[in-house]
Scaffold this active site. Structure first.
Site, PDB file in Angstrom:
ATOM      1  CB  VAL A  16      27.512  24.534   8.285  1.00  0.00           C
ATOM      2  CG1 VAL A  16      27.083  23.031   8.911  1.00  0.00           C
ATOM      3  CG2 VAL A  16      26.439  25.545   8.487  1.00  0.00           C
ATOM      4  CG  ASN A 208      16.398  29.177   9.432  1.00  0.00           C
ATOM      5  OD1 ASN A 208      16.744  29.527  10.921  1.00  0.00           O
ATOM      6  ND2 ASN A 208      17.392  28.998   8.626  1.00  0.00           N
ATOM      7  CG  LEU A 250       9.364  39.454  19.900  1.00  0.00           C
ATOM      8  CD1 LEU A 250       8.688  39.559  21.162  1.00  0.00           C
ATOM      9  CD2 LEU A 250       8.722  39.805  18.596  1.00  0.00           C
ATOM     10  CB  CYS A 260      20.183  30.913   7.330  1.00  0.00           C
ATOM     11  SG  CYS A 260      21.636  30.066   7.453  1.00  0.00           S
TER      12      CYS A 260
HETATM   13  C1  UDX Z   1      19.916  32.156  11.299  1.00  0.00           C
HETATM   14  C2  UDX Z   1      19.184  31.323  12.482  1.00  0.00           C
HETATM   15  O1  UDX Z   1      19.372  31.900  13.869  1.00  0.00           O
HETATM   16  C3  UDX Z   1      20.130  30.006  12.682  1.00  0.00           C
HETATM   17  O2  UDX Z   1      19.288  29.081  13.544  1.00  0.00           O
HETATM   18  C4  UDX Z   1      20.291  29.131  11.354  1.00  0.00           C
HETATM   19  O3  UDX Z   1      21.285  28.118  11.529  1.00  0.00           O
HETATM   20  C5  UDX Z   1      20.930  30.322  10.200  1.00  0.00           C
HETATM   21  O4  UDX Z   1      19.984  31.346  10.156  1.00  0.00           O
HETATM   22  P1  UDX Z   1      22.199  33.824  11.194  1.00  0.00           P
HETATM   23  O5  UDX Z   1      21.737  33.976   9.968  1.00  0.00           O
HETATM   24  O6  UDX Z   1      23.599  33.431  11.860  1.00  0.00           O
HETATM   25  O7  UDX Z   1      21.268  32.573  11.981  1.00  0.00           O
HETATM   26  O8  UDX Z   1      21.720  35.092  12.058  1.00  0.00           O
HETATM   27  P2  UDX Z   1      20.786  35.455  13.152  1.00  0.00           P
HETATM   28  O9  UDX Z   1      21.429  35.827  14.514  1.00  0.00           O
HETATM   29  O10 UDX Z   1      19.643  34.715  13.342  1.00  0.00           O
HETATM   30  O11 UDX Z   1      19.993  36.855  12.664  1.00  0.00           O
HETATM   31  C6  UDX Z   1      19.387  37.015  11.365  1.00  0.00           C
HETATM   32  C7  UDX Z   1      18.986  38.190  10.960  1.00  0.00           C
HETATM   33  O12 UDX Z   1      17.923  38.752  11.518  1.00  0.00           O
HETATM   34  C8  UDX Z   1      20.270  39.496  11.013  1.00  0.00           C
HETATM   35  O13 UDX Z   1      20.372  40.194  10.111  1.00  0.00           O
HETATM   36  C9  UDX Z   1      19.751  39.994  12.482  1.00  0.00           C
HETATM   37  O14 UDX Z   1      20.073  41.298  12.554  1.00  0.00           O
HETATM   38  C10 UDX Z   1      18.083  39.908  12.189  1.00  0.00           C
HETATM   39  N1  UDX Z   1      17.276  40.135  13.437  1.00  0.00           N
HETATM   40  C11 UDX Z   1      17.294  39.049  14.483  1.00  0.00           C
HETATM   41  C12 UDX Z   1      16.527  41.212  13.638  1.00  0.00           C
HETATM   42  O15 UDX Z   1      16.308  42.101  12.930  1.00  0.00           O
HETATM   43  N2  UDX Z   1      15.718  41.309  14.975  1.00  0.00           N
HETATM   44  C13 UDX Z   1      15.772  40.183  15.856  1.00  0.00           C
HETATM   45  O16 UDX Z   1      14.992  40.270  16.847  1.00  0.00           O
HETATM   46  C14 UDX Z   1      16.855  39.071  15.356  1.00  0.00           C
END
Ligand code: UDX
Length: 430
Positions: A16, A208, A250, A260
């Site tokens: 960040v 989140n 989804l 996060c």
């Molecule tokens: C997340 C939030 O999106 C962001 O706004 C916040 O500031 C920090 O946390 P991040 O942890 O970087 O960001 O990853 P993100 O792209 O959101 O994905 C999180 C997890 O969810 C990943 O493991 C991803 O593979 C999973 N995911 C995401 C799914 O399993 N399905 C989805 O449809 C989307």
């Protein structure tokens, strides 16, 4: 000098902090970065970027003149009025956020009527209020306080900084720092949500938690699809085209990871519990996610029987593509469960293998896909790196001794794998 171009301080140079620093430098601010980790500051002073984030190295290099790095606060305090707090708030053993790094910043900042702390770190709702009390007790009550939560996603953080869906500013009535922060973001032309500090803190946690809920929801739908013969990809598309729902987050898979979601969902659940409210929904979201990571083991057992002695190739270790971050990664649980079943796991990740070895020193990592799939009884795709989507699956099939491929991200084309003579199994796909 206009407020939009005013210098800023950034305390904490993790994901960040560095993205915030590089982003504001790109917008024209002089940025004074501070971190207590002397090695990290040394690296940054030499122009090395200590984390993997696409585009960040270039942005830092392009703005070298405006970026200053130090292990002490002095320069930041001298040159900047707004001090962005971007330190880590990892979960403690109780699951609450560990605010010790935030408190260290509060303790270190000198008394001033000029400065404001701008909280970017994710903190429980109510932290702003209690930090203001601490500042007052320390005779530093004149320091202003703004909550400005960060929503960037790892892997697309620069783009997220430059094109935010919204900027949230939580401020006390009559606080001048809120205007100054708003002016800093003005050129990005993002919708602005100006509110009180507690609401800003809650927006971050609620956003989140909602996204994690969406993922656990579609994962449960996928599990029911497996029982009923429906295809979760078509279901998600049909559901997501409803404007009220939306198509993103989804994608069914082996569960969400990252620092996060895992941290913030449990922090919000505990925040509720600490104030006497039982947040039932989030309990289910967390449990579904934990079970989802483990379902792959049952799928392997269904095809291969007892896993003792079986060779399983794991493709991808990072919690998602384009990052080396292993925090909360589903691969950690999967690799540990497979090892507990007596399987021999060989893993490959184009970027995160080094980080993975730090948390799982016993993990057997190879240097290429073809190396780890050799003689494998089954392949499990955990992280959908582009490299895996472009694989020659006939070549993979020729190297394997078994035929099974479990696609933990529904990222592969079953027709292509079938043509290569492989047995494909996705998540919620017939
Ligand atoms: C997340 C939030 O999106 C962001 O706004 C916040 O500031 C920090 O946390 P991040 O942890 O970087 O960001 O990853 P993100 O792209 O959101 O994905 C999180 C997890 O969810 C990943 O493991 C991803 O593979 C999973 N995911 C995401 C799914 O399993 N399905 C989805 O449809 C989307």
């Amino acid at each position: 000098m206009t407020a939009a171009r005013q210098p800023i301080g950034v305390i904490g140079t993790g994901y960040v902090g560095l993205v915030t620093a590089a982003g504001f430098a790109q917008l024209g601010s002089e940025v004074y970065c501070v971190d207590i980790d002397a090695d990290k500051i040394g690296q940054l002073q030499r122009g090395e970027v200590p984390i993997y984030e696409p585009g960040l190295g270039e942005l830092i290099a392009d703005n070298r003149e405006r970026l200053h790095f130090s292990t002490v606060l002095d320069e930041a305090v001298e040159h900047a009025r707004l001090l962005f707090v971007c330190v880590g708030t990892p979960p403690t053993h109780s699951g609450d956020a560990d605010l010790s790094a935030v408190h260290a910043v509060v303790d270190a900042v000198p008394s001033s009527a000029e400065h404001a702390l701008v909280m970017k770190s994710t903190v429980p709702c109510g932290t702003g209020r209690s930090l203001r009390r601490v500042l007052s007790e320390q005779g530093k009550g004149a320091i202003d306080y703004v909550s400005c939560p960060e929503f960037l996603k790892e892997g697309s953080a620069i783009n997220d900084f430059m094109h935010p869906d919204r900027v949230v500013i939580g401020e006390e009535e009559g606080s001048p720092a809120g205007d100054a922060v708003a002016e800093l973001y003005e050129s990005l032309e993002a919708p602005l949500v100006r509110t009180d500090v507690a609401s800003a803190e809650m927006i971050k946690l609620a956003a989140n938690a909602f996204l994690a809920t969406k993922i656990s929801f579609i994962n449960e739908i996928a599990n029911v699809c497996e029982e009923t013969g429906a295809n979760v990809l078509d279901v998600a598309r049909g559901v997501g085209l409803d404007d009220r729902i939306g198509p993103r987050f989804l994608q069914a898979g082996v569960g969400y990871g990252g620092s996060c979601f895992t941290k913030d969902v449990s922090a919000l659940k505990l925040l509720a519990a600490n104030s006497g409210y039982h947040f039932q929904l989030l309990g289910a979201v967390i449990e579904v996610n934990e079970l989802q990571k483990r379902r792959v083991v049952a799928k392997l057992q269904r095809h291969l029987g007892n896993l003792a002695g079986k060779r399983i190739a794991v493709l991808g270790l990072a919690f998602k593509p384009n990052t080396d971050d292993m925090r909360g990664a589903s691969s950690l649980v999967l690799a540990a469960r497979l090892a507990a079943e007596g399987a021999h796991v060989r893993a490959y990740d184009p970027v995160a293998a080094g980080e993975a070895k730090k948390v799982m020193p016993q993990l057997d990592c190879g240097d290429s896909v073809l190396e780890v799939v050799s003689e494998a009884d089954a392949v499990v795709l955990v992280t959908e790196w582009p490299e895996f989507l472009a694989l020659d699956w006939s070549e993979v099939a020729a190297r394997m001794s078994g035929k099974l491929v479990i696609d933990g991200r529904n990222a592969l084309d079953p027709v292509v794998l079938d043509a290569a003579g492989l047995t494909y199994e996705g998540i919620g796909r017939p």
